[in-house]
Scaffold this motif. Sequence first.
Motif, PDB file in Angstrom:
ATOM      1  N   UNK A 189       0.668  -1.016   0.003  1.00  0.00           N
ATOM      2  CA  UNK A 189       0.157  -0.009  -0.026  1.00  0.00           C
ATOM      3  C   UNK A 189       0.839   1.434   0.081  1.00  0.00           C
ATOM      4  N   UNK A 190       1.856   1.239   0.770  1.00  0.00           N
ATOM      5  CA  UNK A 190       2.707   2.445   1.017  1.00  0.00           C
ATOM      6  C   UNK A 190       3.553   2.751  -0.258  1.00  0.00           C
ATOM      7  N   UNK A 191       3.974   1.545  -0.804  1.00  0.00           N
ATOM      8  CA  UNK A 191       4.930   1.675  -2.056  1.00  0.00           C
ATOM      9  C   UNK A 191       3.991   2.007  -3.205  1.00  0.00           C
ATOM     10  N   UNK A 192       2.747   1.812  -3.188  1.00  0.00           N
ATOM     11  CA  UNK A 192       1.911   2.154  -4.429  1.00  0.00           C
ATOM     12  C   UNK A 192       1.380   3.489  -4.331  1.00  0.00           C
ATOM     13  N   UNK A 193       1.232   4.048  -3.188  1.00  0.00           N
ATOM     14  CA  UNK A 193       0.946   5.572  -2.962  1.00  0.00           C
ATOM     15  C   UNK A 193       1.986   6.250  -3.139  1.00  0.00           C
ATOM     16  N   UNK A 194       3.238   5.950  -2.547  1.00  0.00           N
ATOM     17  CA  UNK A 194       4.327   6.937  -2.765  1.00  0.00           C
ATOM     18  C   UNK A 194       5.283   6.082  -3.696  1.00  0.00           C
ATOM     19  N   UNK A 195       5.318   6.772  -4.839  1.00  0.00           N
ATOM     20  CA  UNK A 195       6.120   6.367  -6.009  1.00  0.00           C
ATOM     21  C   UNK A 195       6.378   7.484  -7.028  1.00  0.00           C
ATOM     22  N   UNK A 196       7.407   7.299  -7.434  1.00  0.00           N
ATOM     23  CA  UNK A 196       7.955   8.383  -8.367  1.00  0.00           C
ATOM     24  C   UNK A 196       8.361   7.685  -9.796  1.00  0.00           C
ATOM     25  N   UNK A 197       7.919   8.101 -10.832  1.00  0.00           N
ATOM     26  CA  UNK A 197       8.243   7.543 -12.130  1.00  0.00           C
ATOM     27  C   UNK A 197       9.846   7.623 -12.359  1.00  0.00           C
ATOM     28  N   UNK A 198      10.386   6.428 -13.119  1.00  0.00           N
ATOM     29  CA  UNK A 198      11.765   6.661 -13.361  1.00  0.00           C
ATOM     30  C   UNK A 198      11.977   7.359 -14.766  1.00  0.00           C
ATOM     31  N   UNK A 199      13.238   8.016 -14.905  1.00  0.00           N
ATOM     32  CA  UNK A 199      13.497   8.803 -16.241  1.00  0.00           C
ATOM     33  C   UNK A 199      13.308   8.208 -17.456  1.00  0.00           C
ATOM     34  N   UNK A 200      13.261   6.741 -17.447  1.00  0.00           N
ATOM     35  CA  UNK A 200      13.195   6.239 -18.814  1.00  0.00           C
ATOM     36  C   UNK A 200      11.730   5.766 -18.977  1.00  0.00           C
ATOM     37  N   UNK A 201      11.116   5.988 -18.065  1.00  0.00           N
ATOM     38  CA  UNK A 201       9.539   5.512 -17.926  1.00  0.00           C
ATOM     39  C   UNK A 201       9.381   4.100 -18.203  1.00  0.00           C
ATOM     40  N   UNK A 202      10.311   3.474 -17.601  1.00  0.00           N
ATOM     41  CA  UNK A 202      10.267   1.964 -17.284  1.00  0.00           C
ATOM     42  C   UNK A 202       9.918   1.326 -16.219  1.00  0.00           C
TER      43      UNK A 202
END
Length: 173
Positions: free
Chosen positions: A18-31
């Motif tokens: 739950x925490x990892x899904x809510x608090x996440x940032x996209x990576x630079x490559x979009x991968x």
Amino acid sequence: MKTKKLTVLSVIIAVNLALSYVIKLPSPTGAGFVSLVEAGIFIAAWNFGPRGGAAVGGVTGLLLDLIAGYPQWMIMSLMIHGAEGYVFGLNSKRLQDKLMMTLIGGTIMVLGYWLAGTMLMWLMAGMSMPWSAAFLATASDIPGNIMQVLVGFVVALIVNKPIQRLLAKADLN
């Protein structure tokens, strides 16, 4: 494992997911993305050893990729975070040992995702992209993955003492 231990590990997986899904940032490559997944892996590994760390790492990584819309990463996350969690749980009683296992486990995670990202980028480009170009392009995810391990370590250090008190009251032996 006893039923109580499995239950606690399941709760750690659920909270970590739950925490990892809510608090996440996209990576630079979009991968992919950067999350707090390591915090739960550290907590499980420090309190339940290599097997607990591997279980929480592998299952959380797999499920997080599934629900976050990155199913192509699921099996790789299972293996990479599982191996990372296993290493985090080895010899992790003293802070010095935790730091050494963090360096080794973090290296497994960073290199694992770099190589997996390279392979995925190369395959998604229809194998027409040179392998070296995919290797260099996915290197941009390395700093984010390093930060993910370090932030997870710090968060786990902060919350682990209260969690240990709760676990002691639960009588898991």
